[in-house]
Design a protein around this motif. Structure first.
Motif, PDB file in Angstrom:
ATOM      1  N   ASP A   1      58.420 -25.481  -9.709  1.00 16.76           N
ATOM      2  CA  ASP A   1      57.913 -23.439  -8.813  1.00 16.76           C
ATOM      3  C   ASP A   1      58.439 -24.500  -7.304  1.00 16.76           C
ATOM      4  OD1 ASP A   1      56.168 -23.174 -10.566  1.00 16.76           O
ATOM      5  OD2 ASP A   1      54.239 -24.138  -9.768  1.00 16.76           O
TER       6      ASP A   1
ATOM      7  N   GLU B   1      45.747 -24.657  -5.969  1.00 17.80           N
ATOM      8  CA  GLU B   1      44.775 -23.896  -6.769  1.00 17.80           C
ATOM      9  C   GLU B   1      45.302 -22.308  -7.224  1.00 17.80           C
ATOM     10  OE1 GLU B   1      40.807 -23.017  -4.749  1.00 17.80           O
ATOM     11  OE2 GLU B   1      40.250 -24.408  -4.941  1.00 17.80           O
ATOM     12  N   GLY B   2      45.892 -22.322  -5.937  1.00 19.85           N
ATOM     13  CA  GLY B   2      47.229 -20.310  -6.703  1.00 19.85           C
ATOM     14  C   GLY B   2      47.999 -20.827  -6.756  1.00 19.85           C
ATOM     15  N   GLY B   3      48.987 -21.976  -7.307  1.00 21.62           N
ATOM     16  CA  GLY B   3      49.470 -22.482  -7.856  1.00 21.62           C
ATOM     17  C   GLY B   3      51.330 -22.478  -6.704  1.00 21.62           C
TER      18      GLY B   3
ATOM     19  N   GLY C   1      52.280 -13.280  -6.873  1.00 21.14           N
ATOM     20  CA  GLY C   1      51.483 -14.206  -7.917  1.00 21.14           C
ATOM     21  C   GLY C   1      50.955 -15.388  -7.404  1.00 21.14           C
ATOM     22  N   PHE C   2      50.461 -15.664  -6.448  1.00 18.98           N
ATOM     23  CA  PHE C   2      49.641 -16.762  -5.506  1.00 18.98           C
ATOM     24  C   PHE C   2      48.266 -15.676  -5.367  1.00 18.98           C
ATOM     25  CE2 PHE C   2      47.496 -18.039  -1.842  1.00 18.98           C
ATOM     26  CZ  PHE C   2      46.914 -19.317  -2.168  1.00 18.98           C
TER      27      PHE C   2
ATOM     28  N   ARG D   1      47.109 -13.050  -7.325  1.00 15.71           N
ATOM     29  CA  ARG D   1      46.663 -13.466  -9.220  1.00 15.71           C
ATOM     30  C   ARG D   1      46.162 -14.734  -9.380  1.00 15.71           C
ATOM     31  NH1 ARG D   1      51.558 -10.545  -9.687  1.00 15.71           N
ATOM     32  NH2 ARG D   1      52.742 -11.839 -10.508  1.00 15.71           N
ATOM     33  N   ALA D   2      46.284 -15.660  -8.730  1.00 19.13           N
ATOM     34  CA  ALA D   2      46.304 -16.706  -9.715  1.00 19.13           C
ATOM     35  C   ALA D   2      44.928 -16.971  -9.026  1.00 19.13           C
ATOM     36  CB  ALA D   2      47.041 -17.795  -9.419  1.00 19.13           C
ATOM     37  N   LEU D   3      44.692 -16.505  -7.563  1.00 23.03           N
ATOM     38  CA  LEU D   3      43.387 -17.217  -6.736  1.00 23.03           C
ATOM     39  C   LEU D   3      42.139 -16.242  -6.901  1.00 23.03           C
ATOM     40  CD1 LEU D   3      44.208 -18.152  -3.134  1.00 23.03           C
ATOM     41  CD2 LEU D   3      43.157 -19.144  -4.930  1.00 23.03           C
TER      42      LEU D   3
ATOM     43  N   GLY E   1      42.345 -13.273  -9.581  1.00 19.26           N
ATOM     44  CA  GLY E   1      42.081 -13.122 -10.977  1.00 19.26           C
ATOM     45  C   GLY E   1      42.514 -11.085 -10.627  1.00 19.26           C
TER      46      GLY E   1
ATOM     47  N   CYS F   1      42.149  -9.055  -8.248  1.00 21.62           N
ATOM     48  CA  CYS F   1      43.913  -8.878  -7.600  1.00 21.62           C
ATOM     49  C   CYS F   1      44.478  -7.346  -8.243  1.00 21.62           C
ATOM     50  CB  CYS F   1      44.665  -8.966  -7.642  1.00 21.62           C
ATOM     51  SG  CYS F   1      46.342  -9.088  -7.141  1.00 21.62           S
TER      52      CYS F   1
END
Length: 763
Positions: free
Chosen positions: A21, A178-180, A221-222, A224-226, A228, A231
């Motif tokens: 990443d 946590e958010g990748g 993308g960050f 969306r990961a945080l 869900g 977003c």
């Protein structure tokens, strides 16, 4: 191109998802001008495309990097902190001047003497003749040597505030994980968002866009990961963040603001559903400012326009602009400072007769420059390399008249060259020039009235500052003026004392500044002050070639001494091979210029023939080694960038626990090991923006086939104009070079300076 002689002189895998990443997020860092701080990818006239309509290049990587574990302040942080302190002093001085003044107070010098004389006559204490009799003229004295003052801010004070707290960095690192997102970004995020960065990032993941180098799709993308399911592209937080990001990209491309339609179109391209709402939200939150300016006039206002009534005035079109606060305030402050210079009467150091005698003794445009400076607070001077003799003559004359006169250059190489020219100017005129007692190459500590702009503002060089925080001088000549961005120019004008004179001198044909604005070009177009165009052409075949490029003509020139040589190539591999051959063998053998005095210039950092590839090939031949310290070895030629836009050529001296030790034009620099990767590059090959403000005995300009889109007239003019004695062109772009010179001018920049100046300048 058919100039001169033709042909040559003679014949890791990181492993794991997290590391992957990081490569995906930051893998193009080196090609965005990051380490060398050039702010260009590719250079194409100093910008890359229309910033609002496209991505306007990738964001320039911050040169701060991870904070040093020892807590030592970096040069960039110290410089920024010093500039803030200077701004505070200047604002305090302005506030004091605006306060009511009791009669007779706060006067000094001749004004105070006159007031005392008037009161003495009114009271009958002294007769009129005795009070107002002209005193005998005092003997002329030379300008005193400048007194070096301490820097405005102690480094220890900066060190305490330099790095985010380790606990804050760790909290941000957890949120990023946590958010990748790459956890290596934690120090930059903590520094950008400040206190409570982790909580702010959880509440608004798109704040990640405030970190240099992060793009909207990565922040999406960050988020969306945080977030869900919460977003979505219509999230107002995303609209605000993308608006600010686009304005930052515009600044990287040179704009101080964007027209509203361009910004709305760019937001729509970034899938922001309600562009108008996004902009309004950003303005309401204070993230951006909106301006309504009259369109720039191409000529003067029509006669009688003021008598046509208010109805037509109300119907006049306006231009709606949106910009970031920092650049808006800088541009307004710059306009105020320039108007103060233009509208004020310069301090009368030396009589008008003395100035006229000095001007009469000079020749041609040098005399014009002296006469203009004698009578005006702001003067513009244009010309090429040969014209620098005129500012040198001005400084020598000013010194003779008793003025505290200084010059400031863009680069340390420019500082060294102009100091030598200044000594020669004094010797030729028979007048001791400032710094004449120094015969060696000047260093930052030498008694020579020449500094770099950055050193002058930080206090590391120059005359120091007076009690009010203003520069302790009467005349400042800024060379390489096209390289001034709005923030640097604003700091300079704010730092000048009342009654001082400012001369902005430079070649209008070179690339504009890396930072936002086009200060010199805007002032030339505004015509608010005297402009002196030098009539001294650059000599020889190189001067003839570059002068033609400046007017859009790539002329054939006779080069009997092999001053200009063309080396045609077919592909990237051949371009690299021939470049190395020229630097290592052909130029030293045929021209007599050693490899260490030959500079390679190419359009960009990345690609098969970018600075990275060329530097790797040149290091292998000129200073092979294992690269024990971050890829560098003692003796390596490098370019160091303490802040974006500043490129200091130098050499590696050694490496130890303190960091990488460099020698940059006589100045010893230690780069902490945490910052080496981000702020130091190999320097055998540079981009044109890194090379501007400097010149070398020999230059090899590399034009690979894939560079055609990056070329423009200013780029070619700048690159070719860096050569003193010899220019080799590794030519693989065929007719694209002629087309760039004839048809591709500098890309336009949106600025507000002309509009801000217009109402402040007296007719």
């Amino acid at each position: 191109m058919t100039t001169g002689a033709r042909c040559e002189h003679g014949a890791g895998d990181h492993g794991g998802r997290r590391a992957g990443d990081a490569d995906r997020w930051c893998g193009d860092r080196g090609d965005r001008g990051g380490a060398a701080g050039s702010g260009e990818v590719p250079e194409g006239g100093g910008t890359e495309g229309d910033t609002a309509g496209s991505d306007a290049a990738s964001a320039t990587e911050g040169t701060e990097g991870d904070a040093a574990a020892s807590g030592e302040a970096s040069e960039a942080e110290a410089e920024l902190r010093a500039q803030r302190a200077v701004r505070e002093r200047i604002e305090q001085r302005k506030a004091e001047k605006k306060a009511p003044i009791e009669a007779g107070t706060k006067l000094s010098g001749r004004a105070a003497d006159l007031l005392a004389a008037v009161r003495a006559v009114e009271s009958g204490e002294k007769p009129v003749a005795a009070v107002f009799a002209e005193p005998e003229p005092a003997p002329r004295r030379s300008a005193p040597e400048p007194v070096r003052r301490p820097q405005p801010v102690a480094v220890e004070a900066v060190a305490a505030l330099a790095a985010p707290a380790p606990a804050a960095v760790q909290a941000v690192r957890q949120v990023l994980g946590e958010g990748g997102a790459p956890e290596a970004l934690a120090p930059q995020v903590a520094a950008a968002l400040g206190e409570g960065a982790d909580e702010l990032l959880r509440a608004d993941p798109w704040q990640l866009l405030r970190v240099a180098g992060v793009r909207p799709e990565q922040a999406d993308g960050f988020a969306r990961a945080l977030l869900g399911a919460e977003c979505g592209p219509d999230d107002e937080r995303r609209g605000r963040a993308v608006t600010v990001w686009l304005l930052e990209q515009a600044a990287l491309a040179g704009h101080t603001a964007l027209e509203m339609p361009a910004l709305l179109a760019a937001l729509a391209q970034r899938s922001v559903p309600g562009p108008d709402s996004a902009v309004q939200d950003a303005i309401a939150e204070g993230d951006a400012l909106v301006f309504q300016d009259a369109p720039e006039e191409t000529g003067g206002a029509p006669a009688g326009a003021e008598e046509e009534g208010t109805e037509e005035d109300e119907e006049r079109p306006v231009r709606v602009l949106v910009g970031l606060e920092r650049y808006a305030l800088a541009e307004e402050s710059l306009a105020d400072g320039l108007a103060r210079l233009v509208n004020s009467v310069p301090q009368q150091d030396g009589s008008a007769e003395d100035w006229e005698r000095a001007a009469a003794a000079a020749q041609g445009s040098t005399g014009e420059l002296l006469r203009a400076v004698a009578a005006h607070g702001l003067v513009l001077h244009t010309g090429g390399e040969a014209s620098l003799t005129e500012p040198a003559a001005l400084l020598t004359a000013a010194h003779t008249l008793g003025l505290r006169a200084w010059a400031a250059t863009h680069s340390p190489i420019g500082r060294t060259r102009f100091a030598a020219l200044l000594r020669r100017s004094g010797a030729a005129s028979g007048t001791p020039s400032p710094g004449a007692q120094s015969t060696d190459a000047p260093s930052p500590g030498a008694h020579s009235p020449v500094a770099t702009v950055a050193g002058l503002l930080s206090g590391a060089e120059g005359p120091g500052r007076d009690a009010d925080g203003a520069l302790d001088l009467d005349l400042l000549v800024v060379l390489d003026a096209p390289q001034l961005d709005v923030e640097t120019a604003a700091l300079l004008t704010e730092s000048l004392p009342d009654g001082a004179r400012l001369v902005l001198a430079g070649d209008p044909g070179v690339l504009w500044s890396v930072g936002p604005g086009r200060v010199f070009a805007d002032l030339l177009a505004a015509r608010i002050c005297p402009q002196v165009a030098s009539r001294q052409p650059d000599p020889g075949p190189l001067g003839e070639l570059v002068s033609g490029i400046g007017i859009g003509e790539l002329n054939q020139v006779e080069a009997p001494g092999r001053e200009v040589v063309i080396v045609p190539v077919r592909d990237a591999g051949e371009a690299v091979h021939r470049t190395v051959q020229l630097v290592v063998d052909s130029v030293p053998r045929a021209i007599g210029v050693p490899a260490e005095e030959t500079q390679v210039i190419t359009p960009g950092h990345g690609g098969a023939v970018g600075t990275r590839a060329l530097n790797a090939a040149l290091k292998e031949r000129l200073n092979p080694g294992p690269g024990r310290f971050g890829g560098f070895d003692p003796g390596d030629r490098v370019v160091y960038s303490p802040v974006p836009g500043r490129a200091l050529p130098g050499r590696v001296v050694k490496a130890d626990a303190e960091g990488l030790h460099l020698s940059c034009e006589g100045e010893d620099v230690v780069v902490p090991k945490e910052r080496v990767e981000q702020s130091v590059r190999h320097g055998w090959a540079l981009t044109a923006h890194q090379a501007v403000g400097s010149r070398w005995p020999a230059v090899v300009v590399v034009l690979p086939g894939d560079a055609a889109q990056a070329l423009s007239r200013p780029w070619v003019y700048t690159a070719f104009g860096r050569a003193d004695r010899h220019l080799s062109v590794v030519h693989g772009v065929e007719q694209a070079l002629h087309r760039a010179v004839a048809e591709v001018p500098a890309k336009p920049r949106t600025t507000r300076l002309p509009v801000l100046l217009a109402p402040q300048i007296g007719s």
